[in-house]
Design a protein around this motif. Structure first.
Motif, PDB file in Angstrom:
ATOM      1  N   GLU A  50       6.871  17.224  24.044  1.00 10.21           N
ATOM      2  CA  GLU A  50       6.960  18.420  24.886  1.00 10.21           C
ATOM      3  C   GLU A  50       5.565  18.957  25.232  1.00 10.21           C
ATOM      4  N   LEU A  51       4.688  18.974  24.203  1.00  9.16           N
ATOM      5  CA  LEU A  51       3.377  19.590  24.420  1.00  9.16           C
ATOM      6  C   LEU A  51       2.344  18.606  24.959  1.00  9.16           C
ATOM      7  N   PHE A  52       2.490  17.330  24.645  1.00 12.51           N
ATOM      8  CA  PHE A  52       1.568  16.314  25.174  1.00 12.51           C
ATOM      9  C   PHE A  52       2.416  15.268  25.899  1.00 12.51           C
ATOM     10  N   PRO A  53       2.881  15.561  27.133  1.00 11.49           N
ATOM     11  CA  PRO A  53       3.868  14.691  27.796  1.00 11.49           C
ATOM     12  C   PRO A  53       3.368  13.266  28.038  1.00 11.49           C
ATOM     13  N   TRP A  54       2.047  13.073  28.028  1.00  8.44           N
ATOM     14  CA  TRP A  54       1.494  11.737  28.242  1.00  8.44           C
ATOM     15  C   TRP A  54       1.557  10.888  26.982  1.00  8.44           C
ATOM     16  N   TYR A  55       1.939  11.511  25.861  1.00  7.01           N
ATOM     17  CA  TYR A  55       1.968  10.806  24.570  1.00  7.01           C
ATOM     18  C   TYR A  55       3.408  10.380  24.290  1.00  7.01           C
ATOM     19  N   PRO A  56       3.665   9.094  24.074  1.00  9.17           N
ATOM     20  CA  PRO A  56       5.055   8.640  23.974  1.00  9.17           C
ATOM     21  C   PRO A  56       5.784   9.148  22.735  1.00  9.17           C
ATOM     22  N   GLY A  57       5.054   9.634  21.730  1.00  7.32           N
ATOM     23  CA  GLY A  57       5.708  10.098  20.502  1.00  7.32           C
ATOM     24  C   GLY A  57       5.939   8.943  19.556  1.00  7.32           C
ATOM     25  N   PRO A  58       6.029   9.208  18.267  1.00  5.99           N
ATOM     26  CA  PRO A  58       6.160   8.126  17.296  1.00  5.99           C
ATOM     27  C   PRO A  58       7.589   7.612  17.211  1.00  5.99           C
ATOM     28  N   SER A  59       7.750   6.336  16.873  1.00  4.81           N
ATOM     29  CA  SER A  59       9.097   5.881  16.521  1.00  4.81           C
ATOM     30  C   SER A  59       9.199   5.970  14.995  1.00  4.81           C
ATOM     31  N   LEU A  60      10.303   6.535  14.554  1.00  7.33           N
ATOM     32  CA  LEU A  60      10.460   6.850  13.133  1.00  7.33           C
ATOM     33  C   LEU A  60      11.046   5.677  12.346  1.00  7.33           C
ATOM     34  N   PRO A  61      10.685   5.505  11.077  1.00  8.55           N
ATOM     35  CA  PRO A  61       9.723   6.315  10.334  1.00  8.55           C
ATOM     36  C   PRO A  61       8.303   6.059  10.817  1.00  8.55           C
ATOM     37  N   ALA A  62       7.471   7.088  10.721  1.00  3.94           N
ATOM     38  CA  ALA A  62       6.119   6.977  11.268  1.00  3.94           C
ATOM     39  C   ALA A  62       5.074   7.458  10.264  1.00  3.94           C
ATOM     40  N   VAL A  63       3.869   6.952  10.465  1.00  4.87           N
ATOM     41  CA  VAL A  63       2.703   7.389   9.692  1.00  4.87           C
ATOM     42  C   VAL A  63       1.806   8.157  10.665  1.00  4.87           C
ATOM     43  N   LEU A  64       1.482   9.396  10.335  1.00  7.20           N
ATOM     44  CA  LEU A  64       0.639  10.208  11.212  1.00  7.20           C
ATOM     45  C   LEU A  64      -0.845   9.911  11.006  1.00  7.20           C
ATOM     46  N   GLY A  65      -1.639  10.481  11.875  1.00 10.12           N
ATOM     47  CA  GLY A  65      -3.083  10.464  11.655  1.00 10.12           C
ATOM     48  C   GLY A  65      -3.818   9.527  12.568  1.00 10.12           C
ATOM     49  N   SER A  66      -5.046   9.926  12.946  1.00 14.59           N
ATOM     50  CA  SER A  66      -5.821   9.188  13.936  1.00 14.59           C
ATOM     51  C   SER A  66      -7.226   8.858  13.478  1.00 14.59           C
ATOM     52  N   GLU A  67      -7.562   9.090  12.221  1.00 11.42           N
ATOM     53  CA  GLU A  67      -8.948   8.784  11.846  1.00 11.42           C
ATOM     54  C   GLU A  67      -9.077   8.521  10.354  1.00 11.42           C
ATOM     55  N   MET A 118       0.847  -1.200   0.000  1.00 10.94           N
ATOM     56  CA  MET A 118       0.000   0.000   0.000  1.00 10.94           C
ATOM     57  C   MET A 118       0.883   1.251   0.000  1.00 10.94           C
ATOM     58  N   LYS A 119       0.218   2.387  -0.211  1.00  8.29           N
ATOM     59  CA  LYS A 119       0.949   3.663  -0.124  1.00  8.29           C
ATOM     60  C   LYS A 119       0.680   4.285   1.249  1.00  8.29           C
ATOM     61  N   ALA A 120       1.715   4.912   1.797  1.00  4.12           N
ATOM     62  CA  ALA A 120       1.544   5.624   3.070  1.00  4.12           C
ATOM     63  C   ALA A 120       2.375   6.892   3.012  1.00  4.12           C
ATOM     64  N   VAL A 121       1.908   7.910   3.734  1.00  2.00           N
ATOM     65  CA  VAL A 121       2.707   9.130   3.866  1.00  2.00           C
ATOM     66  C   VAL A 121       3.496   8.993   5.162  1.00  2.00           C
ATOM     67  N   ARG A 122       4.827   8.871   5.007  1.00  2.00           N
ATOM     68  CA  ARG A 122       5.664   8.670   6.202  1.00  2.00           C
ATOM     69  C   ARG A 122       6.623   9.832   6.369  1.00  2.00           C
ATOM     70  N   PHE A 123       7.195   9.916   7.578  1.00  2.00           N
ATOM     71  CA  PHE A 123       8.309  10.856   7.775  1.00  2.00           C
ATOM     72  C   PHE A 123       9.397  10.143   8.546  1.00  2.00           C
ATOM     73  N   HIS A 124      10.659  10.398   8.133  1.00  2.00           N
ATOM     74  CA  HIS A 124      11.826   9.722   8.696  1.00  2.00           C
ATOM     75  C   HIS A 124      12.557  10.592   9.696  1.00  2.00           C
ATOM     76  N   GLU A 125      12.272  11.907   9.633  1.00  2.00           N
ATOM     77  CA  GLU A 125      12.839  12.794  10.663  1.00  2.00           C
ATOM     78  C   GLU A 125      11.810  13.878  10.949  1.00  2.00           C
ATOM     79  N   PHE A 126      11.885  14.469  12.157  1.00  2.00           N
ATOM     80  CA  PHE A 126      10.970  15.557  12.507  1.00  2.00           C
ATOM     81  C   PHE A 126      11.351  16.795  11.716  1.00  2.00           C
ATOM     82  N   GLY A 127      10.362  17.632  11.414  1.00  2.00           N
ATOM     83  CA  GLY A 127      10.672  18.859  10.694  1.00  2.00           C
ATOM     84  C   GLY A 127       9.442  19.488  10.083  1.00  2.00           C
ATOM     85  N   GLY A 128       9.678  20.337   9.074  1.00  2.00           N
ATOM     86  CA  GLY A 128       8.598  21.047   8.380  1.00  2.00           C
ATOM     87  C   GLY A 128       7.746  20.089   7.558  1.00  2.00           C
ATOM     88  N   PRO A 129       6.701  20.610   6.904  1.00  2.00           N
ATOM     89  CA  PRO A 129       5.802  19.753   6.126  1.00  2.00           C
ATOM     90  C   PRO A 129       6.535  18.928   5.057  1.00  2.00           C
TER      91      PRO A 129
END
Ligand SMILES: NC(=O)c1ccc[n+]([C@@H]2O[C@H](COP(=O)([O-])OP(=O)(O)OC[C@H]3O[C@@H](n4cnc5c(N)ncnc54)[C@H](OP(=O)(O)O)[C@@H]3O)[C@@H](O)[C@H]2O)c1
Length: 277
Positions: A50-67, A1-12
């Motif tokens: 930093e902003l949502f300390p209860w959220y463990p954060g993604p391990s990279l590479p990651a696919v964003l989105g919740s719905e 399948m196709k997915a939109v991933r990111f391998h490092e944090f940064g701009g769009p």
């Protein structure tokens, strides 16, 4: 399948369409629409922990989105929170919810997370007829639903947005009974001071400015107001039954999600943004 991933944090620009293995799980759907949320831009920038300390954060590479909304192998049209991220052409939904035939993909996604957020926030505020209710970011996905919920409860609504109507210059505003607070920083602080002493309620469910609301127990004691978080007692099934009319924003292609993130960060969007695989 196709997915939109990111391998490092940064701009769009870090978001890239890639070929990845299909996810494996009980309810695998062919995704027909993906919900895009402001919070995903925060995670992409690497500010999630930093902003949502209860959220463990993604391990990279990651696919964003919740719905997502999608179709199962049996032809059921369902929506839900995907297990492995939403920006993809297929997803495994662990708790799929049937989408009524008269609800479009776009409407369903506007009512899933933004809908449950708005309904939970409105319940927490215990709006009474005649209350003056200040809604921040009122042109956004959650904001437009909050305006409707407050009007239904008989409130006078003050809709604050940078896109017209009441902006954020509140110098001449009379005190309010309720504030729906999702910006934080200086705006949140001024909204807190606008609460009517002794009766005001503020529901806090975001900090789009990047700075969480900074009020102390002493501030709360001084004003005699309630500052409330978001109760977790609202289901999407309940929200679907309320007949809310979400504001439907732009529709992007999978390879245009970076542009959607740019628009979210530039505050130029209105209503619910989605992407179509
Ligand atoms: N989507 C969800 O499921 C969900 C769940 C829980 C909490 N929240 C929070 O609820 C709030 C609204 O969410 P939403 O999904 O409806 O998003 P949204 O309203 O579509 O986007 C965020 C809005 O916040 C306002 N804003 C004010 N100051 C900003 C700044 N410095 N940077 C960026 N935006 C700023 C902008 O509206 P104006 O330009 O009109 O001011 C912007 O359009 C967000 O804080 C979000 O994190 C969302």
């Amino acid at each position: 399948m196709k997915a939109v991933r990111f391998h490092e944090f940064g701009g769009p620009g870090v978001l890239r369409v890639e070929e990845v293995p299909d996810p494996v799980g009980e309810t695998l759907v062919d995704v027909t629409a993906i919900g895009l949320n402001y919070g995903e831009t925060v995670i992409r920038r690497g500010k999630g922990r930093e902003l949502f300390p209860w959220y463990p954060g993604p391990s990279l590479p990651a696919v964003l989105g919740s719905e997502v909304v999608g179709t199962t192998a049996e032809g059921r049209r369902v929506m839900g929170v995907p297990r492995d991220g939403a920006y993809a052409t297929k997803a495994v939904i662990e708790h799929p919810i049937d989408v009524p035939d008269d609800v479009s993909d776009h409407e369903a996604l506007a009512l899933l997370l933004q809908g449950t957020t708005a309904v939970a926030a409105a319940r927490a505020a215990r709006i009474r007829p005649g209350d003056r209710v200040l809604v921040e970011a009122a042109a956004g996905g959650v904001g437009t639903l909050l305006v409707q919920l407050a009007e239904r409860a008989g409130a006078t609504v003050l809709a604050a947005s940078s896109k017209g109507g009441l902006g954020y210059d509140w110098d001449d505003l009379e005190p309010v009974d309720v504030v729906f607070e999702s910006i934080g920083g200086e705006v949140g602080r001024r909204a807190f001071e606008l609460l009517k002493d002794g009766v005001g309620r503020m529901v806090v469910f975001g900090y789009a400015s990047g700075e969480p609301l900074d009020v102390t127990a002493s501030d709360i004691f001084r004003k005699g107001v309630a500052v409330l978080g978001l109760p977790r007692d609202t289901t999407p099934e309940e929200v679907l039954k309320l007949g809310l009319r979400p504001s439907l924003g732009e529709v992007y292609r999978l390879d245009e999600i970076a542009a959607a993130h740019e628009a979210l960060e530039a505050r130029t969007t209105r209503g619910k943004l989605i992407a179509r695989p």
